[in-house]
Scaffold this motif. Sequence first.
Motif, PDB file in Angstrom:
ATOM      1  N   ASP A 249       0.805  -1.223   0.000  1.00  0.00           N
ATOM      2  CA  ASP A 249       0.000   0.000   0.000  1.00  0.00           C
ATOM      3  C   ASP A 249       0.839   1.274   0.000  1.00  0.00           C
ATOM      4  O   ASP A 249       0.803   2.059  -0.938  1.00  0.00           O
ATOM      5  CB  ASP A 249      -0.929  -0.017   1.221  1.00  0.00           C
ATOM      6  N   GLY A 286      -3.724   4.286   0.498  1.00  0.00           N
ATOM      7  CA  GLY A 286      -5.142   4.135   0.218  1.00  0.00           C
ATOM      8  C   GLY A 286      -5.541   4.627  -1.156  1.00  0.00           C
ATOM      9  O   GLY A 286      -4.942   4.265  -2.173  1.00  0.00           O
ATOM     10  N   GLU A 287      -6.567   5.485  -1.191  1.00  0.00           N
ATOM     11  CA  GLU A 287      -7.133   5.934  -2.457  1.00  0.00           C
ATOM     12  C   GLU A 287      -6.112   6.669  -3.312  1.00  0.00           C
ATOM     13  O   GLU A 287      -6.063   6.493  -4.529  1.00  0.00           O
ATOM     14  CB  GLU A 287      -8.342   6.838  -2.189  1.00  0.00           C
ATOM     15  N   TYR A 290      -3.879   3.875  -4.812  1.00  0.00           N
ATOM     16  CA  TYR A 290      -4.480   2.836  -5.633  1.00  0.00           C
ATOM     17  C   TYR A 290      -5.330   3.355  -6.791  1.00  0.00           C
ATOM     18  O   TYR A 290      -5.483   2.672  -7.798  1.00  0.00           O
ATOM     19  CB  TYR A 290      -5.357   1.924  -4.772  1.00  0.00           C
ATOM     20  N   CYS A 348      -7.267  -4.652  -2.438  1.00  0.00           N
ATOM     21  CA  CYS A 348      -7.654  -3.277  -2.121  1.00  0.00           C
ATOM     22  C   CYS A 348      -9.134  -3.047  -2.402  1.00  0.00           C
ATOM     23  O   CYS A 348      -9.820  -3.890  -2.979  1.00  0.00           O
ATOM     24  CB  CYS A 348      -6.808  -2.285  -2.916  1.00  0.00           C
ATOM     25  N   ALA A 349      -9.604  -1.871  -2.007  1.00  0.00           N
ATOM     26  CA  ALA A 349     -11.020  -1.524  -2.165  1.00  0.00           C
ATOM     27  C   ALA A 349     -11.307  -0.845  -3.495  1.00  0.00           C
ATOM     28  O   ALA A 349     -12.349  -0.210  -3.650  1.00  0.00           O
ATOM     29  CB  ALA A 349     -11.443  -0.609  -1.010  1.00  0.00           C
ATOM     30  N   PHE A 350     -10.389  -0.981  -4.462  1.00  0.00           N
ATOM     31  CA  PHE A 350     -10.551  -0.308  -5.751  1.00  0.00           C
ATOM     32  C   PHE A 350     -10.366  -1.308  -6.893  1.00  0.00           C
ATOM     33  O   PHE A 350      -9.404  -1.239  -7.661  1.00  0.00           O
ATOM     34  CB  PHE A 350      -9.547   0.841  -5.871  1.00  0.00           C
ATOM     35  N   CYS A 354      -7.498  -2.342 -10.142  1.00  0.00           N
ATOM     36  CA  CYS A 354      -6.600  -3.336  -9.559  1.00  0.00           C
ATOM     37  C   CYS A 354      -6.369  -4.502 -10.506  1.00  0.00           C
ATOM     38  O   CYS A 354      -7.323  -5.194 -10.905  1.00  0.00           O
ATOM     39  CB  CYS A 354      -7.178  -3.841  -8.236  1.00  0.00           C
ATOM     40  N   GLN A 357      -7.466  -7.948  -9.222  1.00  0.00           N
ATOM     41  CA  GLN A 357      -8.901  -8.201  -9.111  1.00  0.00           C
ATOM     42  C   GLN A 357      -9.624  -8.051 -10.445  1.00  0.00           C
ATOM     43  O   GLN A 357     -10.814  -7.748 -10.484  1.00  0.00           O
ATOM     44  CB  GLN A 357      -9.523  -7.257  -8.078  1.00  0.00           C
TER      45      GLN A 357
END
Length: 716
Positions: A249, A286-287, A290, A348-350, A354, A357
């Motif tokens: 990260d 974080g954002e 990413y 990650c949350a994106f 990614c 993902q």
Amino acid sequence: MESSEKNNVKCIGMSKEDKKVLRKQIKSSHTLLKHEGIITASQATKSLVVANGGLGNGVSREDLSAALKEMGEVETLVMPPHKPYAFATYSLEECAQKAHIHLNGKKLQSGENSVTLYLSYVNSVPCEEEVSLSLPEGLVLLEDFVSPEEEALLLSAIEWSSTNDEVTVQKAMKHRRVKHYGFEFRYDNNNVDKDKPLPGGLPVECLPVLERCVKDGHIVTMPDQLTVNQYESGQGIPPHVDTHSAFEDTILSLSLGARAVMEFRHPGGRLVPVLLPERSLLVMKGESRYLWTHGITPRKFDMVPASAPQSCAHKSPGLGTNGSLTLRKRGTRTSFTFRKIRHEPCGCAFPSACDSQGALSAPLPSPPSPPSLPCCHADAARLEEEYVHQVYDAIASHFSSTRHSPWPRVGHFLSSLPCGSVLADVGCGNGKYLGVNPDLIAVGCDRSSALVQICAERGFQGFVSDALSVPLRTASCDACISIAVIHHFSTQERRLAAVRELVRLLKPGGRALIYVWAFEQEYNKKKSKYLKDHSKNHSPILGTPEDDYKPADKVQDVGKVSDGKLGMHTNRTTFNTQDLLVPWHLKEARRNREREMDESRKKDKKEKLKKTSGNSCSTTSVSGTTPLDCNAEPCLGCDSNMSDPRDATQGTDDVTQRSSTTGTSESESSPAPIFHRYYHVFQHGELEQLCTQVEGVKVQSSYHDQGNWCVILEKE
């Protein structure tokens, strides 16, 4: 307007030179009113607008302020970002009158630029509220993180003269020098080989700085990979995001030697420029790490706060700073980017960005808050600045790589011009039309300085200019072309002004060719190439009369924007509205990989040619696995040798072609960023109706060409 302006200066007994200055002053006032909405005053006031004295044409605050202060005490000096004018308010009206008399028509030397100032009175000076743009979530800037002594020690630790690849990997890139420690970044796959660490590790001089980062909580574990980039003045890097699957990260970037402005851009289009002072540390988590791209525009000067306080670094140096900006020349900047190698897939949350993902199949993001249609001139200018000008500067290199084939009917128009004709290509892009007919005297202009630079590199004559105000003499051109340009203007008035400017440039009898994107992508029961999206498609036959049509008597009232908000267009589909945002996917990774492979192949080919004879158009690389074709052109984007007339919208529109990384970034990796460009797509008959509003010109012919409405105008 002209008569009121003449009251500013006594006309009786004026010298020839004074009359010339007066004409220029009046013209500049008209230009400011026409394109910026600035109304000049007929009587003397304490405030002045200074044409040609702005940041947008290379004038620094210090140089302009010094010239103005020679005339008296200056209370305020407002220099709007990116604009070629400034506003000055004197403490006394007499001082403003003195400046109006003595500085009008005077040359000002500012660095490498020499400009001529033209001043007019204004009743009021626009003053924007101070706006502080919030940083992307997870982004932190720490100023003076290292001391000057530590900075000198770190810089001396990087031995650029050493090329010992057993310890480190050094590469001479096109726009910078790069050195890798700990692990090598691989340009062939935009990743790192996690099983092959470099034996030297990180320089020992970096350890105290990294230990402080861990102690202060900026990063959890010690980084094990370092990329050092060195940039000379005028160099930069394209927008990028570090590969998710390659690194953990937190990313640390230390700026040494000189300052620079780094631009962060959200996939939805939001832009936040950040001033990185020398010896500062940028922490991305974080954002911001990413999702947002970050890059440095290649230029020799940056727009920065005039007083250069470090506390202003979090504010945009180009937007909303109340005019308190100046220009600073870039020096040689060296960045140390520290990262931790990732050994597990990224979660990650994106997921849309990614690679771990399945980002390639993720849906396209839309702007979080779509802009509204402009309701005034200032709104239109802001919309076009963010969704046209800034975008084309950012994508210039990739855009140019997909623009190599002239459209047939445009080529036919250019080839029909008599030998020696003067041609102006207004909105020339990378200049692909400037060399179509070598018998012409051709010059191009474009709002994007990055595209004009590409023109220069290709040996074409070009300059930076807005299509609404081209600095060429009236009636100086035999022909003009405007290909895929006018549909980027966001109001009817500005589109009409663009046509008027083309007509102004023409000599009597001169002709102008205009192309705009059509609302009707299916015409005469035939779908455009944009809708069919065939990989192979024959170009339209030149000058076929059956493609011509009679203009509609009335433009139909269809495709209007709902709720005043611009819609997001889905690529390769029919249009639902006339005013919309069109995504552009920046496949920088693929472009750079292919460029480096191409350079390597060229070297291999030269070596082979020295050893062999025979057919030089087909050979192999040293490995014997990569065939070469000296007649082939790399397929970068959707443009092929069979041209697509819909130039401004072609390229990386296909989601399946989105790339996950780039090889020319500061941290060497990037998901493909998405930019959004504003368009007004024209309905059947709309372009003709627009052109007939311009006096002294007639529509010679009009036609539909592969999803574009096109006209040829003749000046009477």
